[in-house]
Design an enzyme around this catalytic site. Structure first.
Site, PDB file in Angstrom:
ATOM      1  N   ASP A   1       0.709  -1.235   0.089  1.00  0.00           N
ATOM      2  CA  ASP A   1       0.286  -0.126   0.241  1.00  0.00           C
ATOM      3  C   ASP A   1       0.866   1.319   0.176  1.00  0.00           C
ATOM      4  O   ASP A   1       1.669   1.505   1.279  1.00  0.00           O
ATOM      5  CB  ASP A   1      -1.180  -0.354   1.127  1.00  0.00           C
TER       6      ASP A   1
ATOM      7  N   TYR B   1      -9.475  15.056  -9.218  1.00  0.00           N
ATOM      8  CA  TYR B   1      -8.607  14.118 -10.097  1.00  0.00           C
ATOM      9  C   TYR B   1      -7.623  14.516 -10.677  1.00  0.00           C
ATOM     10  O   TYR B   1      -6.181  14.248 -10.369  1.00  0.00           O
ATOM     11  CB  TYR B   1      -9.337  12.930 -11.029  1.00  0.00           C
TER      12      TYR B   1
END
Ligand SMILES: NC(=O)c1ccc[n+]([C@@H]2O[C@H](COP(=O)([O-])OP(=O)(O)OC[C@H]3O[C@@H](n4cnc5c(N)ncnc54)[C@H](OP(=O)(O)O)[C@@H]3O)[C@@H](O)[C@H]2O)c1
Length: 286
Positions: A39, A128
């Site tokens: 991660d 984004y």
């Protein structure tokens, strides 16, 4: 098979990660780490992973890619697309690794009339796009010496969620569809990008580090892309062009996001297929 340096691919379960995997198979010196294995938002985990595997090159395909979702999940988008990229860049610095990071055409506002060059000023209009631009800045500010930020656009392949697969799914259940015809961009076959990234990995130096644009050559609209998909697949379906205004989304899309890939072609001596060639290749491999 090229003899690669030890490469770590992050986000390996995503569309681009899978394309890289099918290109190199199992034999190459490449570690594929999906979110479960690594991660990238966890700085300690990133450090330990580097310490265990000592990658010489990192190809970061991991990202929060839900363009509409990012409007309401801004924090998560910035965590994955910016903070985590800082983790990677800082850790690359510590271990002397090179970083190849993927960014997006959505860093631009879409007001241009000519293909965007690397020297054009970004002005993202979505969360984004803002989070991806913030990620680029993290790499540049980290003063990592050997890096490539590769902006791409309209990625599709036989893997993951993408426009190409959505069109094929829709064709199974509908006789007529409407597709937006006033956004211009470059559909990019993710396997073509994956090939280019592996090539860049063998040629990246301090001297050629920087921002690059990569997309298949030419340009079209989503409508034009849909028509080409159905023609090449010989699928009979009615396709109607519509305006973006008739298809409201949470995130506003840039009207024009064609990228100019000339710098990348010249610096890394790459020939980039046209978007039509990329589509034919995708269909033949599907
Ligand atoms: N797709 C496009 O049209 C497009 C256009 C321009 C640029 N790009 C850029 O191209 C790159 C590759 O895109 P893609 O289409 O391959 O996206 P994708 O299919 O969404 O793959 C991204 C992968 O990253 C993983 N991920 C998310 N958070 C993570 C974390 N914290 N740690 C590790 N992995 C994590 C995702 O896992 P989960 O799914 O489990 O969250 C997913 O497997 C991205 O940088 C994207 O911004 C994409």
């Amino acid at each position: 098979m090229l003899n690669y340096a030890k490469i770590l691919v992050t986000g390996a379960e995503g569309q681009l990660g899978k394309c890289l995997k099918i290109l190199v198979g199992k034999s190459a010196n490449i570690i594929f780490a999906g979110k479960k294995e690594l991660d990238i938002t966890d700085a300690n985990a990133v450090y330990s992973f580097f310490n265990n595997h000592l990658p010489q090159i990192v190809i970061n395909t991991a990202a929060y890619t839900q363009v509409d979702g990012a409007e309401s999940n801004r924090e998560l988008a910035f965590l994955v697309n910016a903070e985590a990229v800082k983790n990677l860049a800082e850790t690359c610095k510590i271990f002397g690794s090179k970083l190849i990071h993927i960014s997006t055409d959505y860093v631009f506002d879409g007001k241009a009339k000519l293909p965007y060059k690397e020297t054009d000023i970004p002005n993202p209009i979505t969360q984004y796009g803002k989070s991806k631009l913030a990620g680029e800045k993290q790499i540049i500010q980290s003063s990592l010496k050997e890096y490539a930020i590769v902006r791409t656009s309209w990625l599709y392949s036989n893997f993951g969620h993408n426009f190409y697969k959505t069109m094929l799914q829709l064709a199974k259940i509908k006789k007529e569809i409407s597709v937006v015809d006033d956004q211009q961009g470059c559909p990019t076959y993710a396997v073509d990008l994956a090939n280019a990234l592996l090539d860049i990995a063998t040629k990246l130096t301090k001297e050629n580090s920087g921002i690059y644009h990569f997309c298949n050559t030419g340009a079209t609209t989503w409508y034009g892309f849909a028509i080409a998909i159905f023609e090449k697949k010989q699928i009979a379906i009615g396709v109607h062009p519509i305006a973006t205004a008739s298809f409201p989304t949470a995130a506003k899309r840039p009207a024009y996001s064609v990228l100019d890939s000339q710098k990348l072609q010249e610096v890394f001596h790459l020939n980039i297929p046209s978007w039509e060639e990329g589509l034919s290749e995708c269909i033949s491999e599907g």
